[in-house]
Motif scaffolding. Structure first.
Motif, short mmCIF file in Angstrom:
data_model
loop_
_atom_site.label_atom_id
_atom_site.label_comp_id
_atom_site.label_asym_id
_atom_site.label_seq_id
_atom_site.Cartn_x
_atom_site.Cartn_y
_atom_site.Cartn_z
N ALA A 3 -5.63 -5.43 -3.04
CA ALA A 3 -6.42 -5.81 -4.22
C ALA A 3 -6.36 -7.32 -4.43
CB ALA A 3 -5.90 -5.10 -5.45
N SER A 26 -7.48 3.80 -14.64
CA SER A 26 -8.49 3.49 -13.63
C SER A 26 -9.83 4.13 -13.99
CB SER A 26 -8.05 3.91 -12.24
OG SER A 26 -7.87 5.30 -12.17
N ARG A 53 -9.52 -1.38 -9.08
CA ARG A 53 -8.77 -1.44 -7.82
C ARG A 53 -7.35 -1.97 -8.05
NH1 ARG A 53 -13.99 -2.95 -6.23
NH2 ARG A 53 -13.50 -5.16 -6.36
N THR A 57 -3.79 -0.02 -7.24
CA THR A 57 -2.73 -0.67 -6.46
C THR A 57 -1.42 -0.70 -7.23
OG1 THR A 57 -4.36 -2.03 -5.30
CG2 THR A 57 -2.07 -2.77 -5.24
#
Length: 68
Positions: A3, A26, A53, A57
């Motif tokens: 990311a 997310s 993203r 991560t």
């Protein structure tokens, strides 16, 4: 996938969503990206997709990238 974090503000947005929405952070970022896209706001769309993203991560227990 590695990311990319564009700024400290982007990381702060990701952390704020994690604090507020927990495991659904997310999904919230994706929802915000979709709303921005629907409004034709490309900059905010890209921002929230990046945040999505980053959250994925940060939530992972697996190492990402080169481990020294």
């Amino acid at each position: 996938m590695l990311a990319y974090i564009a700024s400290r503000a982007a990381l702060a947005d990701a952390c704020q969503l994690i604090d507020t929405f927990g495991d659904d952070a997310s999904f919230e970022a994706a929802l915000r990206a979709e709303k921005a896209r629907d409004r034709g706001n490309v900059v905010n769309f890209c921002h929230w997709r990046q945040i999505e993203r980053v959250i994925v991560t940060l939530a992972s227990n697996e190492p990402v990238g080169t481990v020294h």
